[in-house]
Design a protein around this motif. Structure first.
Motif, PDB file in Angstrom:
ATOM      1  N   ILE A  70       7.969   4.856  -3.857  1.00 40.33           N
ATOM      2  CA  ILE A  70       7.179   4.882  -2.637  1.00 40.33           C
ATOM      3  C   ILE A  70       6.423   6.200  -2.593  1.00 40.33           C
ATOM      4  CG2 ILE A  70       7.352   5.057  -0.118  1.00 40.33           C
ATOM      5  CD1 ILE A  70       9.549   2.973  -0.222  1.00 40.33           C
ATOM      6  N   ARG A  71       5.157   6.100  -2.255  1.00 40.70           N
ATOM      7  CA  ARG A  71       4.318   7.295  -2.168  1.00 40.70           C
ATOM      8  C   ARG A  71       4.957   8.347  -1.286  1.00 40.70           C
ATOM      9  NH1 ARG A  71      -0.880   6.389  -4.042  1.00 40.70           N
ATOM     10  NH2 ARG A  71      -1.040   4.146  -4.402  1.00 40.70           N
ATOM     11  N   LEU A 131      -4.786  -1.256  -6.317  1.00 44.72           N
ATOM     12  CA  LEU A 131      -5.158  -0.251  -5.327  1.00 44.72           C
ATOM     13  C   LEU A 131      -5.276   1.131  -5.953  1.00 44.72           C
ATOM     14  CD1 LEU A 131      -2.925  -1.400  -2.364  1.00 44.72           C
ATOM     15  CD2 LEU A 131      -5.412  -1.492  -2.527  1.00 44.72           C
ATOM     16  N   LEU A 191      -3.049  -4.125   5.624  1.00 47.17           N
ATOM     17  CA  LEU A 191      -1.757  -3.537   5.258  1.00 47.17           C
ATOM     18  C   LEU A 191      -1.670  -2.080   5.681  1.00 47.17           C
ATOM     19  CD1 LEU A 191      -0.942  -5.131   1.795  1.00 47.17           C
ATOM     20  CD2 LEU A 191       0.028  -5.642   4.026  1.00 47.17           C
ATOM     21  N   LYS A 239       7.659   9.852  -1.616  1.00 50.90           N
ATOM     22  CA  LYS A 239       9.119   9.975  -1.617  1.00 50.90           C
ATOM     23  C   LYS A 239       9.562  10.336  -3.019  1.00 50.90           C
ATOM     24  CE  LYS A 239      10.063   7.844   2.490  1.00 50.90           C
ATOM     25  NZ  LYS A 239      10.743   6.881   3.313  1.00 50.90           N
ATOM     26  N   GLN A 291       1.240  -0.330   7.832  1.00 50.47           N
ATOM     27  CA  GLN A 291       1.916   0.880   7.380  1.00 50.47           C
ATOM     28  C   GLN A 291       1.950   1.924   8.500  1.00 50.47           C
ATOM     29  OE1 GLN A 291      -0.266   3.225   4.563  1.00 50.47           O
ATOM     30  NE2 GLN A 291       1.548   3.687   3.337  1.00 50.47           N
ATOM     31  N   LYS A 326       2.826   4.132  -8.210  1.00 50.99           N
ATOM     32  CA  LYS A 326       2.849   3.533  -9.542  1.00 50.99           C
ATOM     33  C   LYS A 326       4.025   4.076 -10.350  1.00 50.99           C
ATOM     34  CE  LYS A 326      -0.606   2.845 -13.119  1.00 50.99           C
ATOM     35  NZ  LYS A 326      -2.053   2.870 -13.326  1.00 50.99           N
ATOM     36  N   ALA A 358      -0.231  -2.713  -6.075  1.00 53.39           N
ATOM     37  CA  ALA A 358      -0.336  -1.262  -6.055  1.00 53.39           C
ATOM     38  C   ALA A 358      -1.214  -0.790  -7.219  1.00 53.39           C
ATOM     39  CB  ALA A 358       1.049  -0.637  -6.138  1.00 53.39           C
ATOM     40  N   VAL A 406       0.816  -1.215   0.000  1.00 51.39           N
ATOM     41  CA  VAL A 406       0.000   0.000   0.000  1.00 51.39           C
ATOM     42  C   VAL A 406       0.853   1.270   0.000  1.00 51.39           C
ATOM     43  CG1 VAL A 406      -1.974  -1.110   1.123  1.00 51.39           C
ATOM     44  CG2 VAL A 406      -0.306   0.097   2.517  1.00 51.39           C
ATOM     45  N   SER A 407       2.146   1.127   0.261  1.00 44.91           N
ATOM     46  CA  SER A 407       3.027   2.292   0.208  1.00 44.91           C
ATOM     47  C   SER A 407       3.588   2.527  -1.192  1.00 44.91           C
ATOM     48  CB  SER A 407       4.213   2.112   1.154  1.00 44.91           C
ATOM     49  OG  SER A 407       3.806   2.233   2.482  1.00 44.91           O
ATOM     50  N   ARG A 408       3.429   1.533  -2.039  1.00 42.92           N
ATOM     51  CA  ARG A 408       4.037   1.655  -3.364  1.00 42.92           C
ATOM     52  C   ARG A 408       3.308   2.685  -4.219  1.00 42.92           C
ATOM     53  NH1 ARG A 408       7.743  -2.044  -5.494  1.00 42.92           N
ATOM     54  NH2 ARG A 408       8.229  -3.757  -4.070  1.00 42.92           N
ATOM     55  N   ASP A 460       6.869   2.487   5.541  1.00 42.78           N
ATOM     56  CA  ASP A 460       6.761   1.976   4.180  1.00 42.78           C
ATOM     57  C   ASP A 460       7.298   0.555   4.024  1.00 42.78           C
ATOM     58  OD1 ASP A 460       5.633   4.354   3.324  1.00 42.78           O
ATOM     59  OD2 ASP A 460       7.593   5.286   3.044  1.00 42.78           O
TER      60      ASP A 460
END
Ligand SMILES: Nc1ncnc2c1ncn2[C@@H]1O[C@H](COP(=O)(O)OP(=O)(O)OP(=O)(O)O)[C@@H](O)[C@H]1O
Ligand SMILES: [Mg+2]
Lengths: 482, 597
Positions: free
Chosen positions: A302-303, B273, B98, A305, B102, A134, B270, A130-132, B107
């Motif tokens: 990473i979102r 999502l 998740l 960053k 987080q 796109k 991702a 969920v931190s990734r 992360d």
């Protein structure tokens, strides 16, 4: 990312005469209760031989330790064992830029180790999905076969599959030289992880990195062919630990080149067989997929960053066989692959990319209006379909002879040839994405317009051009004349 | 997951090997029981017992652990939390959200974190439907709760029965609050806990009768499966398994989707999502994410949790099925699960079967697919009341090593699955997507679905399908001839078959998942496109019979026209198709007149 660490500092100083059994790269200690799994140990003999090892497995009867520098010279009688670190860690800081290290992170450029800002476990930790973010920023490599047909984006992992003797290193070096020169060069750095490279190959890479004054923006972790094989298991992890630090702590766009993953996998196989594990396909361990994924998945964005980690691993397909476990498992993890072809290489095509088995899964995110050009997706689809058809006809021709072919078939043959000679082949020259796409349209004009069913009518009207008396008219001319 | 601890027996770690540990002093622990392993309290599951020594797979990284660290049994098997609040959620293999992870560790996922699957602070508007004094058994509805766009039916947990002494009045409650008390003081909450490896009970399985529609022409037309059916999607890397699974998750006609990313890429999750919250669920009009539940164990997450992720997913899916919904479960990829079993088995030094997989692989795979089906849900049967029915459809991706289907996972899956959607690297190489090989794929549901298609699909569906199958068959035969003698040796009528088949491939079988207009093809569109292609074929055949030559026919711009129909939006499709059909007739009749002049 840190493990619950060992409190007692006296543990660090204590030495044990514990070695029971030595086999290949492994040392077996008499009891497993002294050290935690993953710990880094120091082994020392009476005559001063010092080695390092990592604890793989512990039980009441033994601890299995893989020795990084090889077990030559160790004995069961005098070798003492002591704990060095509770996990394999790498010291990271901005100071690593421009530096050269060996596979386990010790400097080999004659300078002292940089003062670390942090000591990071090289095994890394999984990025929370969920931190990734796109990956969607187009990287212009200047290579048509990549930019036009299998676009690379920031945060992608896109390996090069080569055969022995094919110029994978040259292609990778070209990517490094040309990628990111378009904009924000400042934030662009290269991390190089080399496993089992020959002196010559290593020198080639280092020289090519240095050209253009980028030398101080490269970090290299180099394990050469004559360095201990087990260190190959550490080199890519050190490289990625450095890369993650540079990207997610310091905000750089990091391109990681890992070569040669085949040597990495062979080292993995060596450990596995020394542990007498049940071998999987071709003797490689059954957990190789999982193991490789802990390397390849360390790419991405990473979102929130700024930086990114883009990976271009290189591997040699044994026997040019893409179904061999190394390319096979790699392809199952990475986001596409660039495959080099011996046939094209023989014909002098450079880069000799066989585009049919190539793929960039993240291409769609990085192309189109506002990124590359509106016609990119459809044009690439059409080029793919037409080239594949041309190749079919070429194969057919080799069976039934050219006479048996119709007029349309011959056009496809001509297209396939021109595509290889003009689109794929470009030598060392650099093409902008516009040049690549324009060239694609020009090549498509070799086949009748009705055949272009993969492209919308309005795009065809806008870009397609007929072959003129005086050669091929560029679609650019057409637009300019409007 | 909330877990009690059984402190009376604390064991000690005596071996650590990768994701497997052994512990001694574990008297009385049961197979499948959850353990808290080490000082960090990592979750593990008992997979072998030898006296008071047990072997357990650990769902987190064991690095840094010492022998002698404590192992505490919890007394419960690995379970999921079920109740309102699952929809739209993203969980790891052991059902930790998740987003909670987080919040706790940033992360990167660190170890030893705990997080309940269902948020305890959320309030849900509960409307009771059961009465005080009513006799209830497992599966009966106590009341309903609106969850996203769905009516979440709060069911009496299986195995519970009694008379309702008191049911909560309409109002807002947390999942932990008691909403009903049965005689004997049994307290029921919205939250129920279910062991994931045990199939949730049903009244009975029903024969399947409705199709699981996918909006993918090649699947709906040639290889349809039923709601409650199963299909496997094997294919080498990059052949399009994930795109198929994701496309089905977007467009299939199930109510609720459980998507298991098992041992695959983080970026793909991702992607879901990123995309699903912005897509519309055609049935409810809400965001697609609201009908979706993601269970994610990416390839670099601990391998033992892959095994758990599959069961976690299927247990959640069954729970919504039990409420009377059509649920679809996508598992990408079942091969990674099988590999996890292999890895654990090899650490246990079990006798390996084929290619190192454990000998129980086939049984596990079969048991997994058997949890699919159209069912009469568990409830008290009442005379005259229609039964509550639900279904669970399972589509499993398979990643055969080297793309070779002879390997054990593909073969054992084939034995239990109702359909094979075989993906083919040579099709993928030429960007023929979905790369479903029409000669190799099959479905066993045709008979059961025949009636539905003949009454619900556009008129002529069955005949057109038959004509298509015949054409593709003829094409395959002729292709063999061409490979021997070249295309020029064929007669015009035969070459027409080849050309039409090429048109079928390009226009009908291929479908771009990334094109707005074509990613989803409704049955009318699928039928209409096929009709246009077959009309061309028919007209061309007649023209040939009248003495026209094929090259003249092929020069007509018709094939291009038909091809472009694909990208016409749903609203304009019928009109455009009628237009093309008119042109087709016109041009062929022109051709004939020109010829006779
Ligand atoms: N229906 C489709 N339309 C357009 N492109 C597609 C389609 N199916 C697949 N592709 C293309 O093929 C690529 C690979 O597909 P996908 O990721 O689904 O492969 P996979 O079989 O899941 O591979 P792996 O086993 O490695 O996970 C996609 O990134 C996309 O570019
Ligand atoms: Mg996939």
């Amino acid at each position: 990312m840190t493990n619950p660490s060992i409190q007692s500092s006296d543990l660090l100083e204590r030495e044990y005469w514990d070695v029971q059994y030595i086999s290949g790269p492994l040392v077996f200690l008499r009891t497993g209760s002294r050290f935690p799994t993953g710990a880094i140990l120091e082994l020392q003999t009476a005559d001063g031989v010092v080695r390092h090892g990592q604890v793989l497995e512990v039980s009441q009867h033994h601890a299995v330790v893989q020795v990084l520098e090889g077990t030559q010279g160790l004995d069961v009688k005098t070798t003492t064992v002591s704990l060095q670190k509770e996990a394999a860690r790498l010291g990271v800081s901005r100071g690593i830029l421009g530096r050269r290290f060996n596979g386990v992170g010790a400097p080999i450029d004659g300078m002292p180790a940089p003062v670390p800002d942090a000591e990071v476990d090289i095994m890394g930790a999984a990025i929370n999905p969920v931190s990734r973010d796109k990956p969607s920023d187009f990287i212009e490599t200047g290579i048509s076969a990549i930019d036009g047909m299998n676009t690379l984006v920031r945060g992608q992992k896109l390996p090069i599959f080569a055969g022995a003797g094919l110029p994978a290193n040259e292609v990778a070096a070209l990517i490094v030289q040309q990628a990111g020169t378009k904009n924000d060069t400042e934030e662009f750095v290269v991390v190089f992880g080399a496993m089992g490279l020959t002196e010559r190959e290593a020198a080639f890479f280092l020289k090519s990195f240095d050209s253009g004054g980028r030398g101080n923006r490269v970090v290299a972790f180099i394990n050469k062919a004559n360095d201990p094989a087990i260190e190959r298991l550490f080199a890519p992890r050190c490289a990625l630990t450095a890369a993650e630090y540079l990207a997610f702590e310091l905000g750089y766009h990091v391109l990681v080149i890992l070569t040669d993953m085949t040597n990495y996998c062979d080292a993995l196989r060596q450990i596995s067989s020394a542990r007498e594990e049940i071998p999987g396909r071709r003797g490689y361990p059954g957990y190789m997929y999982t193991d490789l994924s802990t390397i390849y998945e360390r790419a991405g964005r990473i979102r929130g960053k700024k930086g990114s980690v883009t990976q271009v691993p290189i591997l040699t397909m044994p026997d040019d066989d893409m179904t061999h476990p190394i390319p096979d498992l790699t392809g199952y993890i990475t986001e596409g692959q660039i495959v080099l072809s011996r046939g094209l290489h023989r014909q002098g095509v450079f880069p000799p990319v066989d585009i049919l088995p190539c793929l960039s899964r993240l291409m769609n995110n990085g192309i189109g209006e506002g990124r590359t050009r509106a016609d990119h997706r459809q044009l690439a689809n059409q080029l793919y379909a037409s080239y594949a058809h041309g190749r079919d006809i070429r194969r057919l021709m080799s069976i039934v002879g050219e006479e048996a072919l119709g007029e349309l078939d011959r056009k496809y043959l001509a297209f396939a040839r021109a595509f290889e000679q003009q689109m794929i082949h470009q030598g060392e020259s650099r093409r902008t994405i516009e040049e690549t796409l324009d060239l694609g349209w020009r090549l498509l004009s070799l086949i009748p317009k009705e055949e272009l069913t993969r492209i919308n009518k309005d795009l065809i009207d806008r870009y397609y051009c007929e072959i003129m008396e005086d050669g091929v008219r560029s679609p650019f001319l057409k637009e300019q004349s409007l | 997951m909330t877990l009690p601890t059984r402190t009376e027996c604390i064991g000690k770690i005596v071996r650590i090997a990768g994701s497997m540990i052994s512990a001694s002093g574990m008297h009385g622990v049961a197979m499948g029981e959850v353990l808290r392993v080490g000082k960090a309290g990592l979750l593990g599951e008992v997979i072998r017992i030898d006296g008071d020594t047990v072997d357990a797979q650990v769902f987190e990284d064991t690095q840094g652990m010492f022998l002698g660290e404590p192992v505490v049994p919890t007394g419960t098997p690995l379970s999921v939390e079920l109740g309102p609040g699952l929809l739209g959620g993203t969980f790891d293999g052991i059902q930790r959200p998740l987003s909670s992870l987080q919040k706790q560790s940033g992360d990167f996922i660190s170890r030893g974190l705990t997080a309940p699957a269902l948020d305890r602070s959320s309030r849900w508007l509960f409307t009771p439907t059961a009465q005080n004094g009513q006799e209830v058994t497992g599966g009966d509805i106590l009341g309903t709760v609106p969850e996203k766009h769905f009516v979440h039916r709060i069911l009496v947990p299986p195995k519970v029965k009694g008379v309702v002494r008191e049911i909560a009045p309409k109002g807002e409650y947390g999942v932990d609050d008691v909403i009903a008390v049965l005689d004997g003081g049994v307290e029921l909450r919205m939250l129920q806990v279910w062991p994931i490896k045990e199939p949730r009970p049903i009244l009975k399985k029903l024969p399947v009768d409705r199709p699981f529609l996918t909006g993918q022409r090649v699947l709906d037309c040639l290889f349809p499966i039923a709601l409650g059916g199963t299909a496997i999607v094997p294919g080498g890397f990059g052949t399009g398994k994930t795109v198929v699974e994701q496309t089905l998750a977007k467009y299939c006609n199930a109510d609720i989707i459980v998507y298991i990313g098992c041992g695959e890429r983080g970026n793909e999750m991702a992607d879901v999502l990123d995309e699903f919250p912005h897509l519309k669920d055609p049935k409810t009009g809400g965001p697609l994410m609201d009908r979706t539940i993601l269970v994610v164990n990416t390839s670099n997450m601990p391998v033992a949790a892959r095994d758990a992720s599959v069961y976690t997913g299927v247990a959640i899916a069954e729970y919504y099925r039990d409420q009377g919904y059509d649920v679809a479960l996508m598992a990408d990829s079942t091969s990674r699960w099988a590999e996890a079993l292999r890895e654990i088995a090899s650490r246990l030094e079990e006798m390996p079967g084929e290619e190192g997989y454990p000998t129980y692989l086939a049984a596990r795979i079969a048991a997994f697919y058997e949890r699919s089906g159209r069912v009469e849900c568990l409830e008290t049967v009442r005379e005259g009341e229609p039964p509550r029915c639900g279904s669970l459809t399972i589509v499993g991706a398979v990643s055969p090593a080297g793309g070779d289907y002879s390997e054990p996972v593909t073969q054992t899956s084939l034995r239990v699955a109702g359909a094979l959607w075989a993906l083919d690297a040579t099709l993928a190489y030429r960007r023929h997507y979905p790369a479903v090989n029409w000669n190799r794929s099959y479905t066993l549901y045709l008979k059961e679905l025949e009636e539905w298609f003949s009454t619900h699909a556009p008129a002529g569906w069955t005949e057109r399908r038959r004509a298509l199958v015949e054409l593709l068959q003829r094409d395959a035969e002729l292709q063999e001839v061409v490979q021997l003698v070249g295309p020029d040796a064929l007669q015009d009528a035969q070459r027409l078959v080849l050309e039409t088949a090429r048109l079928v491939r390009e226009v009908f079988l291929q479908q771009n998942a990334f094109s707005d207009a074509d990613a989803y093809s409704s049955l009318p569109k699928t039928s209409g496109l096929l009709e246009a292609v077959l009309a061309f074929y028919q007209a061309a055949r007649e023209a040939l019979e009248k003495g026209m030559v094929l090259s003249d026919i092929l020069r007509l711009p018709l094939r291009e026209d038909i091809a472009r129909l694909r990208d016409v939006s749903r609203e304009k499709f019928e009109e455009a198709r009628a237009e093309v059909m008119k042109r087709l007739e016109h041009q062929f009749s022109n051709l004939v007149t020109q010829r006779s002049e």
